[in-house]
Structures are given as C-alpha cells and as structure tokens.
Write an enzyme that holds these catalytic residues in place. Structure first.
Site, PDB file in Angstrom:
ATOM      1  N   HIS A 155      13.141 -19.979 -59.238  1.00 31.80           N
ATOM      2  CA  HIS A 155      12.515 -21.149 -59.828  1.00 31.80           C
ATOM      3  C   HIS A 155      12.883 -22.390 -59.036  1.00 31.80           C
ATOM      4  CE1 HIS A 155      11.019 -23.967 -62.811  1.00 31.80           C
ATOM      5  NE2 HIS A 155      10.306 -22.946 -63.251  1.00 31.80           N
TER       6      HIS A 155
ATOM      7  N   ASP B 276       7.750 -15.705 -66.183  1.00 27.37           N
ATOM      8  CA  ASP B 276       6.707 -14.713 -65.948  1.00 27.37           C
ATOM      9  C   ASP B 276       7.214 -13.277 -65.983  1.00 27.37           C
ATOM     10  OD1 ASP B 276       4.415 -16.401 -65.551  1.00 27.37           O
ATOM     11  OD2 ASP B 276       5.490 -17.164 -63.815  1.00 27.37           O
TER      12      ASP B 276
HETATM   13  C1  COA Z   1       9.139 -19.910 -57.972  1.00 26.08           C
HETATM   14  C2  COA Z   1       9.221 -20.082 -56.481  1.00 26.08           C
HETATM   15  C3  COA Z   1       7.814 -20.374 -55.936  1.00 26.08           C
HETATM   16  C4  COA Z   1      10.129 -21.282 -56.183  1.00 26.08           C
HETATM   17  O1  COA Z   1      10.034 -21.478 -54.851  1.00 26.08           O
HETATM   18  P1  COA Z   1      10.886 -22.532 -53.991  1.00 26.08           P
HETATM   19  O2  COA Z   1      11.611 -23.469 -54.841  1.00 26.08           O
HETATM   20  O3  COA Z   1       9.927 -23.071 -52.990  1.00 26.08           O
HETATM   21  O4  COA Z   1      11.950 -21.615 -53.328  1.00 26.08           O
HETATM   22  P2  COA Z   1      11.766 -20.794 -51.979  1.00 26.08           P
HETATM   23  O5  COA Z   1      10.523 -19.959 -52.025  1.00 26.08           O
HETATM   24  O6  COA Z   1      11.902 -21.731 -50.826  1.00 26.08           O
HETATM   25  O7  COA Z   1      13.016 -19.824 -52.078  1.00 26.08           O
HETATM   26  C5  COA Z   1      14.336 -20.148 -51.676  1.00 26.08           C
HETATM   27  C6  COA Z   1      14.978 -18.873 -51.140  1.00 26.08           C
HETATM   28  O8  COA Z   1      15.050 -17.897 -52.193  1.00 26.08           O
HETATM   29  C7  COA Z   1      14.252 -16.765 -51.869  1.00 26.08           C
HETATM   30  N1  COA Z   1      13.464 -16.407 -53.034  1.00 26.08           N
HETATM   31  C8  COA Z   1      12.963 -17.241 -53.957  1.00 26.08           C
HETATM   32  N2  COA Z   1      12.285 -16.565 -54.887  1.00 26.08           N
HETATM   33  C9  COA Z   1      12.379 -15.272 -54.539  1.00 26.08           C
HETATM   34  C10 COA Z   1      11.890 -14.099 -55.116  1.00 26.08           C
HETATM   35  N3  COA Z   1      11.153 -14.133 -56.223  1.00 26.08           N
HETATM   36  N4  COA Z   1      12.163 -12.929 -54.519  1.00 26.08           N
HETATM   37  C11 COA Z   1      12.901 -12.892 -53.385  1.00 26.08           C
HETATM   38  N5  COA Z   1      13.404 -13.980 -52.794  1.00 26.08           N
HETATM   39  C12 COA Z   1      13.130 -15.166 -53.361  1.00 26.08           C
HETATM   40  C13 COA Z   1      13.304 -17.232 -50.761  1.00 26.08           C
HETATM   41  O9  COA Z   1      12.879 -16.160 -49.941  1.00 26.08           O
HETATM   42  C14 COA Z   1      14.163 -18.226 -50.032  1.00 26.08           C
HETATM   43  O10 COA Z   1      15.083 -17.514 -49.215  1.00 26.08           O
HETATM   44  P3  COA Z   1      15.450 -18.057 -47.758  1.00 26.08           P
HETATM   45  O11 COA Z   1      16.097 -19.382 -48.009  1.00 26.08           O
HETATM   46  O12 COA Z   1      16.365 -17.001 -47.259  1.00 26.08           O
HETATM   47  O13 COA Z   1      14.160 -18.158 -47.011  1.00 26.08           O
HETATM   48  C15 COA Z   1       9.819 -18.822 -55.814  1.00 26.08           C
HETATM   49  O14 COA Z   1      11.058 -18.535 -56.384  1.00 26.08           O
HETATM   50  C16 COA Z   1       8.866 -17.652 -55.896  1.00 26.08           C
HETATM   51  O15 COA Z   1       7.969 -17.508 -55.048  1.00 26.08           O
HETATM   52  N6  COA Z   1       9.057 -16.773 -56.939  1.00 26.08           N
HETATM   53  C17 COA Z   1       8.156 -15.657 -57.120  1.00 26.08           C
HETATM   54  C18 COA Z   1       6.867 -16.131 -57.774  1.00 26.08           C
HETATM   55  C19 COA Z   1       7.088 -16.522 -59.218  1.00 26.08           C
HETATM   56  O16 COA Z   1       7.708 -15.804 -59.985  1.00 26.08           O
HETATM   57  N7  COA Z   1       6.497 -17.656 -59.608  1.00 26.08           N
HETATM   58  C20 COA Z   1       6.556 -18.139 -60.968  1.00 26.08           C
HETATM   59  C21 COA Z   1       7.446 -19.322 -61.091  1.00 26.08           C
HETATM   60  S1  COA Z   1       7.702 -19.783 -62.784  1.00 26.08           S
END
Ligand code: COA
Length: 379
Positions: A263, A314
């Site tokens: 998140h 989710d």
């Molecule tokens: C929610 C979300 C978009 C937040 O994204 P964000 O704040 O931009 O964080 P990032 O995507 O930059 O993630 C930071 C790190 O954690 C990792 N990470 C984050 N969510 C992850 C997940 N669900 N599975 C695996 N790794 C994850 C990323 O790969 C990244 O690693 P790195 O620094 O080694 O590259 C992200 O956690 C995600 O894509 N989750 C899955 C989709 C989801 O469940 N969305 C609903 C949100 S309520």
C-alpha cells in the site's frame, strides 16, 4: 507562484488538498470517516449511515437516517433507455466498462443534469448511489440471459443489491457481510480514483463526469482492479492443484507483484483487511467451502514473512465476494457500488471550497529552444 519543485514519482507523500472527510494514519494503521474509526463503523454502523456521515459530515439522528434510507430506496430506478443500453452492450463487455459508460449516460436522464449546486449534488449523490448498484446487478443478469429483477424498496442497500443480483432475498449473514464490505470500501482519502474525481470536479464540470472518471481510475489493477486479480490467482492455484506458497514464490521469481499486497500509505496492516479476513474466514466456514480463505491465509503468511508486505483491502475482499456468490468480474464494480459514496462526498467538498486543480510538470524534454526542421530536410 510559478516555481516548480521536484515531483516525487507517483506524487508519493505529496499533500494535494485539504479535506475533512477521511483521516488516515498510515504508520498506526488508522482509518476514520469524519474522525470515527473504521473498526467502530464496521462493527456498529450501516452503509446508509456511512453515506450520511460522508455527505453531511456528521451522524444522522433517527429521522434523518430514515429519510435518507427512503430517498435511496426511492431512487432505485433506471430509465428504460438505460436498460436498453445495458441490453445493447456487446456480450464480451466487462461490467466495469459497462458501468463507466452507463454512468456517463445516466446524466442524460438526470432531472438535474444542468444543475451543479450543492443541493442538487446531494440528490445526485443519492441517485447515483442507488443507480450504480442497480446497473451492476441488472447488467450481470442481462449478460447471463436472465430477467432484470425489480428492486425491493423495503430492503437495505446491501440486501437489495444481492436481491437484484441473484433474485433471492439474502440471508441476514450475507446481507451484513456485504453491508460491512460496503462500509469498509466507502472512502479512502485521496486514492487515485477520488483524486481523479476531484480533478474533474475542480474544472466545474458535473458530478456524472467526475464519477465516470473515477470509475476509469478504479478499474486499474494497481487500484480497485486488484481484487479481481487476487481471485484469478486463487482460481489458478485451485485448478492446477499447486501449493499456494510455491505459486506465489513463482510469481515473485518472475518479478510479478502479488495483487492484494502493499500500500502506498499504510506501513501496518490495512485496517480494512482485518475485518475482511474475519469475514472471509467466517463466510468460508458457514458456507462449507473454507478453501479460498485457507489458500489466502497461506499466501498472506508467506508474503508478510518473506516480503514484509501486508494484505490490503483487496486481498480478502476477493474470497469474501466469491463466497457471497458474486462473479469475479463484478468485484471491482462492487467496489464502485460502495465508493460512489466517498467519491460524491469529495466532489461536493471540492465544489464547496473550489479552486482549479492544475499542478506543474518538471520538464525533462529536449532543451528549449529546439530547432524546427522542415519535413523535406528530415532524415
Ligand atoms: C499498492 C501499490 C500500487 C503501491 O505501490 P507503490 O507505493 O508505488 O509501491 P511500489 O510499487 O513502488 O513498491 C515498493 C516496493 O515494494 C514492492 N512491492 C509492492 N507491492 C508489492 C506486491 N504486491 N508484491 C510484490 N512486491 C511488491 C515493489 O516491487 C517495490 O520493490 P522494489 O523497491 O524492490 O522495486 C503496490 O503495492 C502494488 O502494486 N500492489 C499490488 C496491487 C494492489 O493490491 N493494489 C491495490 C491497492 S489497495
């Protein structure tokens, strides 16, 4: 002011507006609507009461709550043209895309289409809340070749939705489970879809345009679309007989993110996931099909331990909705059935203290002035 500072990617950590709707403390895992903790609301409130809280900034008294319930029930109606639009959608049209299109079309039949004042927008919020639930249920039946069920105005919002979806009056357990899920999804501060809605509202466009934009943003798998992606994984595991942990390890090895985890704001467990986990477990047990919860739990234990990533809203909503008999591609529309309450509250708040939202970009393109080369001289 014309100066531009460096923009964090994805506007992380940027405070982009003032708001008095939703309070989040990502370090402590706190979520509250108008200051009231989500755990208390999930345990004691109803979706209708939360709508009132979000729209009117306080809890209703008994009479006010009754009036809102009546108004929501009265607005359970769709113009015949909307039903024929649903019937005309191509068979392959996904419910979320149909919902986005239909919300835009609903404006043609809104009695206050051209009115954008505060009172009209409260009435539009009520109408859209009832209509979105109706549209999601009706489209699901139409695409399955079933008849559209007339609403039952004596039922709660949650119960009527399930009734219009399935044709059966839901059990008290199913009604309450969906009601809690609707409460938990109702608002979440400046998430991507709410921000989209506020940007549209800030141009002094109308409520329907703002909500259509929000639905487009919610659809994405990084936002509301994640609940559908979660269940597709559970289904693949079930169909292949794979070990859930091995399956997820394989996804991570291929550098895939695991939907339903992580998140932008919470550094703790998402407080909504706490309730959805319990609901998923209880519904699984009472339905006699605990496997979706058990699979989810194993995945969660592994991801928390291995990646230090917590489940978000989710993750357990997927198994919860499935056990309630809701199809996978309705999960995100059901999110919208709830989030319309928060979106519309934010649109009204934006219009109340209005200023155009127009940030700057840090330019990183070719140096200005770049040369214009006539087409004959280009290679
Ligand atoms: C929610 C979300 C978009 C937040 O994204 P964000 O704040 O931009 O964080 P990032 O995507 O930059 O993630 C930071 C790190 O954690 C990792 N990470 C984050 N969510 C992850 C997940 N669900 N599975 C695996 N790794 C994850 C990323 O790969 C990244 O690693 P790195 O620094 O080694 O590259 C992200 O956690 C995600 O894509 N989750 C899955 C989709 C989801 O469940 N969305 C609903 C949100 S309520």
């Amino acid at each position: 002011m014309t100066s531009v500072s460096h923009a964090p990617r994805g506007l992380e950590g940027v405070t982009a507006t003032n708001s008095s709707i939703c309070y989040i403390d990502g370090d402590q895992g706190v979520l509250a609507y108008r200051g009231i903790d989500i755990h208390e609301l999930a345990e004691r409130s109803t979706f209708e009461e939360c709508c009132y809280l979000l729209w009117f900034a306080r809890l209703p008294n008994r009479g006010e709550l009754q009036e809102l319930k009546l108004n929501l029930a009265r607005e359970r109606k769709l113009d015949a043209s909307i039903i024929s639009l649903l019937r005309q959608a191509p068979k392959h049209a996904l419910p979320m895309d149909v919902l986005r299109t239909v919300v835009s079309a609903l404006s043609f039949y809104d009695p206050e289409e051209k009115v954008n004042d505060a009172e009209a927008n409260v009435r539009k919020s009520i109408r859209l809340t009832s209509q979105i639930a109706y549209v999601v249920a009706a489209y699901d039946r139409i695409r399955k070749g079933k008849s559209v069920i007339d609403p039952d105005r004596s039922l709660s919002h949650a119960a009527n939705f399930l009734y219009q979806l399935t044709g059966q009056i839901p059990s008290a357990t199913a009604e309450r489970a969906l009601d809690i899920a609707l409460i938990l999804h109702a608002d979440h501060e400046l998430n991507a879809s709410t921000f989209a809605a506020r940007v549209v509202a800030a141009t002094l466009s109308d409520m329907h345009s703002a909500i259509a934009a929000a639905i487009g943003a919610l659809k994405g798998p990084l936002h509301g679309g994640a609940n559908e992606a979660v269940f597709r994984i559970l289904e693949s595991i079930d169909a292949s007989g794979a070990d859930p942990v091995d399956f997820v390890k394989g996804m991570l090895a291929q550098k895939n993110k695991i939907p339903g985890f992580g998140h932008r704001v919470y550094r703790t467990e998402d407080p909504r996931a706490t309730h959805l986990r319990t609901m998923s477990r209880d519904l699984g047990n009472s339905s006699g099909v605990p496997k979706w919860f058990e699979m989810s739990r194993r995945i969660e234990e592994f991801v928390v331990d291995d990646r230090k990533l917590n489940a978000n809203v989710d993750f357990y909503s997927a198994s919860t909705y499935h056990t309630l008999g809701i199809d996978i591609d309705l999960f995100t529309p059901v999110f919208a059935v709830s989030r319309i309450s928060g979106w519309s509250a934010h649109v009204m708040e934006q219009l109340n203290d209005h200023r155009l939202i127009r940030p700057r970009a840090e330019y990183q393109g070719p140096i200005y002035p770049n040369k214009y080369v006539p087409v004959e001289q280009r290679r």
